[in-house]
Design a protein around this motif. Sequence first.
Motif, short mmCIF file in Angstrom:
data_model
loop_
_atom_site.label_atom_id
_atom_site.label_comp_id
_atom_site.label_asym_id
_atom_site.label_seq_id
_atom_site.Cartn_x
_atom_site.Cartn_y
_atom_site.Cartn_z
N ILE A 5 -57.51 -23.84 -10.92
CA ILE A 5 -56.54 -22.78 -10.71
C ILE A 5 -56.35 -22.64 -9.20
N ASN A 6 -55.14 -22.87 -8.73
CA ASN A 6 -54.85 -22.75 -7.31
C ASN A 6 -54.67 -21.29 -6.91
N ASN A 7 -55.02 -20.96 -5.67
CA ASN A 7 -54.82 -19.61 -5.15
C ASN A 7 -53.37 -19.18 -5.25
N SER A 8 -52.45 -20.11 -5.10
CA SER A 8 -51.02 -19.79 -5.11
C SER A 8 -50.53 -19.33 -6.48
N LEU A 9 -51.32 -19.54 -7.53
CA LEU A 9 -50.89 -19.14 -8.87
C LEU A 9 -50.64 -17.64 -8.95
N ARG A 10 -51.46 -16.84 -8.28
CA ARG A 10 -51.33 -15.38 -8.39
C ARG A 10 -50.01 -14.86 -7.84
N THR A 11 -49.33 -15.65 -6.99
CA THR A 11 -48.03 -15.24 -6.44
C THR A 11 -46.90 -16.16 -6.90
N SER A 12 -47.17 -17.01 -7.85
CA SER A 12 -46.18 -17.97 -8.33
C SER A 12 -45.02 -17.27 -9.05
N PRO A 13 -43.79 -17.68 -8.74
CA PRO A 13 -42.64 -17.16 -9.49
C PRO A 13 -42.78 -17.42 -10.99
N LYS A 14 -43.41 -18.54 -11.35
CA LYS A 14 -43.61 -18.82 -12.77
C LYS A 14 -44.49 -17.75 -13.42
N LEU A 15 -45.53 -17.30 -12.72
CA LEU A 15 -46.40 -16.25 -13.27
C LEU A 15 -45.61 -14.94 -13.42
N MET A 17 -42.40 -14.66 -13.92
CA MET A 17 -41.52 -14.85 -15.07
C MET A 17 -42.29 -14.72 -16.37
N LEU A 18 -43.49 -15.29 -16.39
CA LEU A 18 -44.35 -15.22 -17.57
C LEU A 18 -44.63 -13.76 -17.92
N ALA A 19 -45.04 -12.98 -16.92
CA ALA A 19 -45.34 -11.56 -17.13
C ALA A 19 -44.11 -10.80 -17.63
N SER A 20 -42.97 -11.08 -17.02
CA SER A 20 -41.73 -10.41 -17.42
C SER A 20 -41.36 -10.76 -18.87
N ASN A 21 -41.47 -12.04 -19.22
CA ASN A 21 -41.14 -12.46 -20.58
C ASN A 21 -42.06 -11.84 -21.62
N MET A 22 -43.34 -11.66 -21.24
CA MET A 22 -44.31 -11.09 -22.18
C MET A 22 -44.33 -9.57 -22.13
N ASN A 66 -46.10 -13.71 -27.69
CA ASN A 66 -45.06 -14.34 -26.88
C ASN A 66 -45.62 -15.12 -25.68
N LEU A 67 -46.93 -15.33 -25.62
CA LEU A 67 -47.51 -16.09 -24.51
C LEU A 67 -47.01 -17.53 -24.53
N ALA A 68 -47.17 -18.20 -25.64
CA ALA A 68 -46.83 -19.62 -25.72
C ALA A 68 -45.35 -19.85 -25.44
N GLU A 69 -44.49 -19.04 -26.02
CA GLU A 69 -43.06 -19.18 -25.78
C GLU A 69 -42.73 -18.94 -24.30
N SER A 70 -43.41 -17.99 -23.69
CA SER A 70 -43.21 -17.71 -22.27
C SER A 70 -43.72 -18.86 -21.41
N MET A 71 -44.86 -19.46 -21.79
CA MET A 71 -45.37 -20.63 -21.07
C MET A 71 -44.39 -21.79 -21.18
N GLY A 75 -42.14 -24.10 -18.25
CA GLY A 75 -42.46 -25.52 -18.17
C GLY A 75 -43.93 -25.87 -18.19
N TRP A 76 -44.78 -25.01 -18.74
CA TRP A 76 -46.22 -25.31 -18.80
C TRP A 76 -46.65 -25.96 -20.11
N ILE A 77 -45.95 -25.67 -21.20
CA ILE A 77 -46.29 -26.28 -22.49
C ILE A 77 -45.02 -26.53 -23.28
N GLU A 78 -45.17 -27.31 -24.34
CA GLU A 78 -44.08 -27.47 -25.31
C GLU A 78 -44.69 -27.62 -26.70
N GLU A 79 -43.96 -27.12 -27.68
CA GLU A 79 -44.40 -27.24 -29.07
C GLU A 79 -43.66 -28.42 -29.70
#
Length: 125
Positions: A5-15, A17-22, A66-71, A75-79
Amino acid sequence: MWIKINNSLRTSPKLLMLASNMKVDKLTALGALCHAWMIADEHATDMGFLEHLSFKDLDDMVGIENLAESMESVGWIEEIEEGIQFLDYELHNGANAKSRALAQKRQARRRTRLASNSKVASIVS
């Protein structure tokens, strides 16, 4: 168990977006994301594939709707029909990634030690 886990994850736009989607705060999203990656580390193939699991299964295992759908939306996972694929998994969490990260840490410690020894040598001279 080992996940990168990189330090930059905590400020990542993807994170964010993930929080907003969930509809959760970013610390909850970060915890849920780490939990999902821990599940992958424990149960996925070396290439990051969780066989026979659906997005609902992953949500249930983590305990966040809604975690998986948000991931997937960032672009972190796909079903796929056979299960869940963690994208770029081998770059970050596979055995080779672990070896690379540990080697980088060893090299950084070595450089610090050498720089410290060099300073001591110049003071003594």
